[in-house]
Design an enzyme around this catalytic site. Structure first.
Site, PDB file in Angstrom:
ATOM      1  CG  ASP A  90       4.685   4.734  -1.165  1.00 51.41           C
ATOM      2  OD1 ASP A  90       4.200   5.650  -1.836  1.00 51.41           O
ATOM      3  OD2 ASP A  90       5.563   3.964  -1.612  1.00 51.41           O
ATOM      4  CB  VAL A 145      16.252   7.116  -0.771  1.00 48.50           C
ATOM      5  CG1 VAL A 145      17.572   7.392  -1.465  1.00 48.50           C
ATOM      6  CG2 VAL A 145      16.405   5.966   0.217  1.00 48.50           C
ATOM      7  CD  GLN A 152       2.617   0.627   0.044  1.00 45.10           C
ATOM      8  OE1 GLN A 152       1.927   0.540  -0.961  1.00 45.10           O
ATOM      9  NE2 GLN A 152       3.928   0.478   0.007  1.00 45.10           N
ATOM     10  NE  ARG A 169       2.929   7.608  -8.895  1.00 44.64           N
ATOM     11  CZ  ARG A 169       1.778   7.948  -8.388  1.00 44.64           C
ATOM     12  NH1 ARG A 169       1.450   9.206  -8.304  1.00 44.64           N
ATOM     13  NH2 ARG A 169       0.950   7.034  -7.944  1.00 44.64           N
ATOM     14  CG  HIS A 223      12.501  -0.252  -4.905  1.00 47.22           C
ATOM     15  ND1 HIS A 223      12.456   0.444  -6.093  1.00 47.22           N
ATOM     16  CD2 HIS A 223      11.219  -0.430  -4.537  1.00 47.22           C
ATOM     17  CE1 HIS A 223      11.197   0.679  -6.424  1.00 47.22           C
ATOM     18  NE2 HIS A 223      10.432   0.163  -5.497  1.00 47.22           N
TER      19      HIS A 223
HETATM   20  O1  PAF Z   1       4.948   0.009  -2.601  1.00 48.25           O
HETATM   21  C1  PAF Z   1       4.780  -0.820  -3.525  1.00 48.25           C
HETATM   22  O2  PAF Z   1       5.612  -0.983  -4.402  1.00 48.25           O
HETATM   23  C2  PAF Z   1       3.508  -1.645  -3.574  1.00 48.25           C
HETATM   24  O3  PAF Z   1       2.416  -0.902  -3.161  1.00 48.25           O
HETATM   25  C3  PAF Z   1       3.617  -2.969  -2.777  1.00 48.25           C
HETATM   26  C4  PAF Z   1       3.782  -2.715  -1.300  1.00 48.25           C
HETATM   27  C5  PAF Z   1       4.771  -3.790  -3.310  1.00 48.25           C
HETATM   28  C6  PAF Z   1       2.329  -3.781  -2.963  1.00 48.25           C
HETATM   29  O4  PAF Z   1       2.098  -4.079  -4.300  1.00 48.25           O
END
Ligand code: PAF
Length: 286
Positions: A150, A176, A153, A187, A37
């Site tokens: 992801d 990373v 996603q 996780r 993050h």
């Molecule tokens: O990747 C994540 O942490 C979640 O899927 C997100 C994009 C914040 C949506 O809740």
């Protein structure tokens, strides 16, 4: 840094920032922040005048209530980290604030959401697409930052951004990894020490495919077999899937040609299911 809980306040603040011609960056998260993050935050700080990190554990993307309940939550710790990174705002709404009474509108992205992760987590991407749409509508960021880890996603969010006409550029930051090669993930905290050590095999498997590609291998079945063989050499690893797909459409491919190719894997170690991926035919591989 200010923590904002209410959606109308977030929206009006974002409106004000836009009027001041500020470039707004959004880093959507579910909290429990790790290096992955923070790499998104760093990228956002470089590109934007104002950085907003949303922290919202989104019930709509969990298949099981107990997974939602046990998802780690540490707003105080996250806020301390984000202060260090000089983030401007945290948007941390309650569930009620996002899914108010009578909520009944969901965003469903066709074609991209039933395979890979979608196959074992029905409804997951509907939840992701819905909450990301709400966040985009509330904040209308110039840039939004997501991690390549992801990959599905990312494909879903790029599609919905284009289809729904959001004026937001999606920036994808590289995976990373820990020193062992294990991709950072919230996780990983569920892995025992032995499993964590063993899980480094995933990256080694993906590397086999990259090396073979570099050496001229173009046969998808062979590339996939190389990854499988390597991962299966680790007794603790249980492969859920290894997929070789087009990075954008997520359609399986049988021949490596011009399109960007993604190898995506999901592997279980004990009770923990990890995902990872590699793009194998791009010059600057992650
Ligand atoms: O990747 C994540 O942490 C979640 O899927 C997100 C994009 C914040 C949506 O809740």
């Amino acid at each position: 840094m200010e923590i904002i809980n209410r959606r109308p306040r977030m929206a009006s603040l974002a409106r004000k920032l836009r009027r001041e011609n500020k470039i707004i960056g959004l880093v959507p998260t579910m909290g429990a922040l790790h290096e992955g993050h923070l790499s998104l935050v760093k990228e956002a700080k470089q590109r934007c005048d104002v950085v907003i990190v949303s922290i919202f554990v989104n019930p709509a993307q969990f298949n099981e209530g107990k997974d939602f309940a046990k998802y780690p939550r540490d707003l105080t710790g996250d806020a301390a980290l984000l202060t260090e990174y000089q983030v401007d705002y945290i948007f941390a709404p309650s569930t009620q604030e996002i899914y108010g009474e009578g909520f009944s509108t969901y965003v469903y992205v066709e074609n991209l959401t039933e395979t890979l992760e979608g196959a074992s987590r029905p409804g997951h991407f509907r939840g992701v697409a819905t909450v990301v749409t709400i966040l985009f509508n509330t904040i209308r960021p110039d840039f939004a930052f997501f991690g390549q880890k992801d990959a599905q996603q990312v494909a879903v969010i790029k599609r919905l951004t284009q289809d729904l006409g959001f004026d937001t550029e999606i920036i994808v930051a590289p995976i990373v990894r820990e020193e062992s090669g294990l991709a950072m993930s919230s996780r990983n905290a569920h892995l025992s020490q032995e499993e964590r050590y063993a899980a480094a095999i995933i990256y080694q498997g993906l590397r086999q495919a990259k090396i073979a590609m570099r050496e001229g291998e173009r046969n998808v079945t062979k590339l996939s077999a190389l990854v499988r063989e390597k991962i299966e050499s680790e007794p603790l690893a249980r492969i859920d899937y290894i997929a070789v797909v087009d990075n954008e459409t997520l359609e399986p491919i049988d021949k490596i040609a011009e399109n960007t190719v993604l190898i995506a894997v999901a592997v279980r170690f004990g009770k923990t299911r990890l995902i990872d991926n590699a793009i194998i035919n791009r010059k600057s591989n992650n």
